[in-house]
Design a protein around this motif. Structure first.
Motif, PDB file in Angstrom:
ATOM      1  N   ILE B 194     -20.667   2.462  19.934  1.00 22.67           N
ATOM      2  CA  ILE B 194     -21.726   2.487  20.774  1.00 22.67           C
ATOM      3  C   ILE B 194     -21.401   2.863  22.105  1.00 22.67           C
ATOM      4  CG2 ILE B 194     -23.180   0.459  22.132  1.00 22.67           C
ATOM      5  CD1 ILE B 194     -23.187  -0.945  19.412  1.00 22.67           C
ATOM      6  N   GLY B 195     -20.123   2.548  22.622  1.00 20.15           N
ATOM      7  CA  GLY B 195     -19.570   3.069  23.745  1.00 20.15           C
ATOM      8  C   GLY B 195     -19.474   4.506  23.831  1.00 20.15           C
ATOM      9  N   GLU B 196     -19.393   5.122  22.766  1.00 23.54           N
ATOM     10  CA  GLU B 196     -19.330   6.682  22.593  1.00 23.54           C
ATOM     11  C   GLU B 196     -20.756   7.166  23.050  1.00 23.54           C
ATOM     12  OE1 GLU B 196     -16.936   8.865  22.882  1.00 23.54           O
ATOM     13  OE2 GLU B 196     -15.302   7.248  22.950  1.00 23.54           O
ATOM     14  N   LEU B 197     -21.511   6.541  22.283  1.00 28.95           N
ATOM     15  CA  LEU B 197     -22.935   6.923  22.251  1.00 28.95           C
ATOM     16  C   LEU B 197     -23.702   6.649  23.589  1.00 28.95           C
ATOM     17  CD1 LEU B 197     -24.467   6.190  18.984  1.00 28.95           C
ATOM     18  CD2 LEU B 197     -23.675   8.294  19.817  1.00 28.95           C
ATOM     19  N   ALA B 198     -23.091   5.900  24.265  1.00 32.57           N
ATOM     20  CA  ALA B 198     -23.760   5.246  25.593  1.00 32.57           C
ATOM     21  C   ALA B 198     -23.029   6.450  26.789  1.00 32.57           C
ATOM     22  CB  ALA B 198     -23.242   3.822  26.179  1.00 32.57           C
ATOM     23  N   LYS B 199     -22.103   6.961  26.433  1.00 33.28           N
ATOM     24  CA  LYS B 199     -21.509   7.703  27.489  1.00 33.28           C
ATOM     25  C   LYS B 199     -22.622   8.957  27.807  1.00 33.28           C
ATOM     26  CE  LYS B 199     -16.611   7.220  26.711  1.00 33.28           C
ATOM     27  NZ  LYS B 199     -15.320   7.691  25.883  1.00 33.28           N
ATOM     28  N   PRO B 200     -22.888   9.581  26.773  1.00 34.13           N
ATOM     29  CA  PRO B 200     -24.082  10.721  27.172  1.00 34.13           C
ATOM     30  C   PRO B 200     -25.522  10.011  27.634  1.00 34.13           C
ATOM     31  CG  PRO B 200     -23.849  10.380  24.756  1.00 34.13           C
ATOM     32  CD  PRO B 200     -22.619   9.664  25.332  1.00 34.13           C
ATOM     33  N   MET B 201     -25.569   9.019  27.196  1.00 34.42           N
ATOM     34  CA  MET B 201     -27.048   8.307  27.655  1.00 34.42           C
ATOM     35  C   MET B 201     -26.831   8.205  29.118  1.00 34.42           C
ATOM     36  SD  MET B 201     -28.705   5.788  25.053  1.00 34.42           S
ATOM     37  CE  MET B 201     -29.211   4.375  26.047  1.00 34.42           C
ATOM     38  N   SER B 202     -25.712   7.363  29.678  1.00 28.70           N
ATOM     39  CA  SER B 202     -25.573   7.017  31.015  1.00 28.70           C
ATOM     40  C   SER B 202     -25.406   8.355  31.788  1.00 28.70           C
ATOM     41  CB  SER B 202     -24.110   6.264  31.040  1.00 28.70           C
ATOM     42  OG  SER B 202     -23.096   6.920  30.920  1.00 28.70           O
ATOM     43  N   LEU B 203     -24.612   9.420  31.142  1.00 31.47           N
ATOM     44  CA  LEU B 203     -24.619  10.541  31.878  1.00 31.47           C
ATOM     45  C   LEU B 203     -25.919  11.258  32.300  1.00 31.47           C
ATOM     46  CD1 LEU B 203     -21.689  12.737  30.301  1.00 31.47           C
ATOM     47  CD2 LEU B 203     -21.619  11.914  32.556  1.00 31.47           C
ATOM     48  N   SER B 204     -26.616  11.262  30.926  1.00 32.51           N
ATOM     49  CA  SER B 204     -28.095  11.887  31.147  1.00 32.51           C
ATOM     50  C   SER B 204     -28.996  11.283  32.100  1.00 32.51           C
ATOM     51  CB  SER B 204     -28.400  12.515  30.086  1.00 32.51           C
ATOM     52  OG  SER B 204     -28.671  11.160  29.295  1.00 32.51           O
ATOM     53  N   LEU B 205     -29.377   9.948  31.990  1.00 34.69           N
ATOM     54  CA  LEU B 205     -30.127   9.249  32.727  1.00 34.69           C
ATOM     55  C   LEU B 205     -29.504   9.061  34.165  1.00 34.69           C
ATOM     56  CD1 LEU B 205     -30.893   5.929  30.291  1.00 34.69           C
ATOM     57  CD2 LEU B 205     -32.313   7.957  30.915  1.00 34.69           C
ATOM     58  N   ARG B 206     -28.231   9.156  34.479  1.00 36.13           N
ATOM     59  CA  ARG B 206     -27.883   9.015  35.643  1.00 36.13           C
ATOM     60  C   ARG B 206     -28.174  10.116  36.477  1.00 36.13           C
ATOM     61  NH1 ARG B 206     -22.895   8.904  35.018  1.00 36.13           N
ATOM     62  NH2 ARG B 206     -22.694   6.618  34.754  1.00 36.13           N
ATOM     63  N   LEU B 207     -28.082  11.389  36.117  1.00 33.50           N
ATOM     64  CA  LEU B 207     -28.398  12.822  36.682  1.00 33.50           C
ATOM     65  C   LEU B 207     -30.135  12.595  36.870  1.00 33.50           C
ATOM     66  CD1 LEU B 207     -27.304  15.172  37.874  1.00 33.50           C
ATOM     67  CD2 LEU B 207     -27.431  16.190  35.721  1.00 33.50           C
ATOM     68  N   PHE B 208     -30.535  12.457  35.814  1.00 32.37           N
ATOM     69  CA  PHE B 208     -32.106  12.678  35.568  1.00 32.37           C
ATOM     70  C   PHE B 208     -32.572  11.662  36.688  1.00 32.37           C
ATOM     71  CE2 PHE B 208     -35.512  10.225  33.973  1.00 32.37           C
ATOM     72  CZ  PHE B 208     -36.762  11.058  34.229  1.00 32.37           C
ATOM     73  N   GLY B 209     -32.378  10.336  36.653  1.00 34.80           N
ATOM     74  CA  GLY B 209     -32.797   9.627  37.511  1.00 34.80           C
ATOM     75  C   GLY B 209     -32.627   9.785  39.259  1.00 34.80           C
ATOM     76  N   ASN B 210     -31.407  10.042  39.336  1.00 40.16           N
ATOM     77  CA  ASN B 210     -31.205  10.574  40.832  1.00 40.16           C
ATOM     78  C   ASN B 210     -31.751  11.542  41.276  1.00 40.16           C
ATOM     79  OD1 ASN B 210     -28.736   8.735  42.189  1.00 40.16           O
ATOM     80  ND2 ASN B 210     -28.174   9.150  40.151  1.00 40.16           N
ATOM     81  N   ILE B 211     -31.772  12.881  40.418  1.00 38.91           N
ATOM     82  CA  ILE B 211     -32.455  13.831  40.929  1.00 38.91           C
ATOM     83  C   ILE B 211     -33.907  13.799  41.028  1.00 38.91           C
ATOM     84  CG2 ILE B 211     -32.659  16.657  40.639  1.00 38.91           C
ATOM     85  CD1 ILE B 211     -29.940  15.388  41.497  1.00 38.91           C
ATOM     86  N   THR B 212     -34.408  13.041  40.087  1.00 36.23           N
ATOM     87  CA  THR B 212     -36.052  12.940  39.949  1.00 36.23           C
ATOM     88  C   THR B 212     -36.419  12.148  41.394  1.00 36.23           C
ATOM     89  OG1 THR B 212     -35.844  12.869  37.866  1.00 36.23           O
ATOM     90  CG2 THR B 212     -37.968  12.208  38.685  1.00 36.23           C
ATOM     91  N   GLY B 213     -35.489  10.996  41.589  1.00 36.29           N
ATOM     92  CA  GLY B 213     -35.937  10.153  42.639  1.00 36.29           C
ATOM     93  C   GLY B 213     -35.826  10.787  43.997  1.00 36.29           C
ATOM     94  N   GLU B 214     -34.640  11.751  44.127  1.00 33.21           N
ATOM     95  CA  GLU B 214     -34.605  12.566  45.299  1.00 33.21           C
ATOM     96  C   GLU B 214     -35.536  13.742  45.639  1.00 33.21           C
ATOM     97  OE1 GLU B 214     -32.297  16.461  44.950  1.00 33.21           O
ATOM     98  OE2 GLU B 214     -30.811  15.154  45.151  1.00 33.21           O
ATOM     99  N   ASP B 215     -36.068  14.048  44.370  1.00 33.06           N
ATOM    100  CA  ASP B 215     -37.495  15.270  44.291  1.00 33.06           C
ATOM    101  C   ASP B 215     -38.572  14.410  44.718  1.00 33.06           C
ATOM    102  OD1 ASP B 215     -35.523  16.895  44.007  1.00 33.06           O
ATOM    103  OD2 ASP B 215     -36.530  17.574  41.910  1.00 33.06           O
ATOM    104  N   ILE B 216     -38.673  13.155  44.187  1.00 35.23           N
ATOM    105  CA  ILE B 216     -39.956  12.310  44.396  1.00 35.23           C
ATOM    106  C   ILE B 216     -39.901  11.985  45.874  1.00 35.23           C
ATOM    107  CG2 ILE B 216     -41.053  10.227  44.039  1.00 35.23           C
ATOM    108  CD1 ILE B 216     -40.019  10.449  41.278  1.00 35.23           C
TER     109      ILE B 216
END
Lengths: 160, 278
Positions: B194-216
């Protein structure tokens, strides 16, 4: 917002293309050139270090040589001084010998002169005594007796 | 004076309320880019519809082309005494290389191209949204998930390659050596997976969330600026978004760095453990 597999896969392919291009045209050449420059600079520094080392060695060598030369010079000077002293001694010795010789010679001469003077003196003395004797004889010769003796003597001489 | 200000404020607030309602109906406000503009105009044509569906890919492609051209032209004539472009590229390459090698050690040199490309690519994607008419591809989850999957696969591949399949499974099982750890394997194994799978999830969600938020955020303030002057019927608005553009520059850099740094650390975790202790 919602995930679409097609888009995800396309983006993956896109990233891989970017990765390939950058690896081919940016990372490999630039890392290579950086490495090349690093090794070059390193080798240059090493060369400089080597040269420094050799210069140091040369300097110490020359210093040693200079020291040797100095020692040699001192030795030579000492030798020369010794020779000079020897020469001086010899000259002194010669002079002394010569002086002694001269002195000896002059002593002999003096002796000889002395002898000569003595002989002269003797002769003079004989002459003087002879003259004195002559005088005395002349004074006595006036007398008859003496005349007779002399004439006898002369006659005797004539006979023989 | 105060009355006019009051009126202005009222006007603005009602407009903002309207905008908020509109945004709630339409989803998050988004600045228009040239593809959405085209879509509004020629929404019927197949080409524009295609572009609109794949707009993130199109913008990613633009970045890839720009990066490729810069890389190509900067390395075309490379010399030991660098010119200006080459100097800049060398500085960037060496800085990133030092950064990754500082974390991963001397064997990090092998991963520098991947991680460096990741950083530059994400940075460009984050900044592209700040150019008018463009959009950050990283404000779409599809893009960030794609990157995270790349990192995930490469990390797992590196792990298997470095540790061997047995060592990799051993690593996932929590390195069981004695009885207690063997007993804990049924717990450790799923946790690690689960930890290994959580890594890409956290990576992608963090980047997506930050950039989307900033653009919004920028989009909201742009529309606010437009609304503030809308009663004058001018084609321009107040540039209220300017401070947030600088903020976006900061967060864009930080998010690119965080994504790359975390990926680097995931690689580091897949190295043999004896190496880490040194």
């Amino acid at each position: 917002m919602n995930l679409e597999i097609g888009q995800v896969v396309t983006q993956i392919i896109g990233f891989l293309i970017a990765l390939f291009i950058l690896k081919r045209f940016a990372w490999k050449p630039f890392l290579g050139i950086l490495e090349e420059r690093r090794t070059k600079i390193k080798s240059e520094f090493e060369k400089i270090e080597d040269e420094k080392e050799s210069v140091k060695k040369l300097t110490s060598e020359y210093e040693a040589k200079l020291k040797d030369i100095e020692g040699l010079a001192r030795q030579k000077i000492l030798e020369a001084a010794k020779e000079g002293q020897q020469m001086a001694n010899q000259v002194k010795e010669n002079a002394r010998k010569e002086a002694l010789e001269i002195m000896g010679r002059s002593k002999e001469e003096i002796q000889r002169e002395l002898e000569k003077a003595k002989v002269q003196l003797k002769n003079d003395l004989v002459n003087l005594s002879l003259q004195a004797a002559e005088k005395i004889i002349q004074e006595r010769l006036d007398k008859e007796k003496d005349r007779k003796y002399i004439s006898d003597f002369i006659q005797g001489l004539e006979k023989t | 004076m105060i009355r006019t200000l009051n009126i202005l404020f009222l006007l603005v607030s009602t407009k903002v309320e309207e905008a908020g309602k509109k945004a709630a109906e339409q989803g998050a406000p988004e600045l228009p880019n040239f593809i959405t503009l085209l879509y509004e105009r020629y929404g019927k044509t197949a080409l524009v519809q295609f572009l609109h569906t794949w707009q993130n890919v199109v913008f990613s492609l633009i970045i890839i082309l720009i990066l490729g051209f810069v890389a190509y032209f900067s390395s075309r004539r490379k010399t030991l005494l660098p010119g200006r472009l080459q100097n800049f590229m060398e500085m960037a390459v060496e800085g990133l290389d030092n950064f990754f090698c500082g974390i991963l050690g001397p064997r990090g040199r092998k991963f520098t191209p991947f991680l460096g490309t990741l950083f530059i690519y994400i940075l460009c994607m984050n900044f592209l949204g700040l150019i008018p008419g463009m959009k950050s591809p990283s404000s779409s989850l599809n893009t960030t998930v794609a990157l995270a999957i790349c990192v995930f696969l490469y990390v797992q591949f590196t792990g298997i390659k470095n540790l061997g399949i047995v060592g990799y499974l051993d690593h996932l099982a929590g390195n069981p050596r004695d009885f207690i750890t063997w007993v804990l394997v049924p717990i450790n194994l799923p946790i690690h997976i689960i930890g290994e799978l959580a890594k890409p999830m956290s990576l992608s969600l963090r980047l997506f969330g930050n950039i989307t938020g900033e653009d919004i955020l920028i989009a909201v303030f742009v529309s606010l600026g437009v609304m503030a002057l809308s009663f004058l019927n001018l084609p321009v608005g107040l540039p209220l978004q300017v401070p947030f553009i600088f903020l976006a520059l900061l967060t864009g850099t930080i998010q690119a760095l965080v994504f790359t740094l975390l990926s680097t650390i995931y690689f580091l975790l897949m190295f043999p453990h004896e190496e880490e202790k040194h």
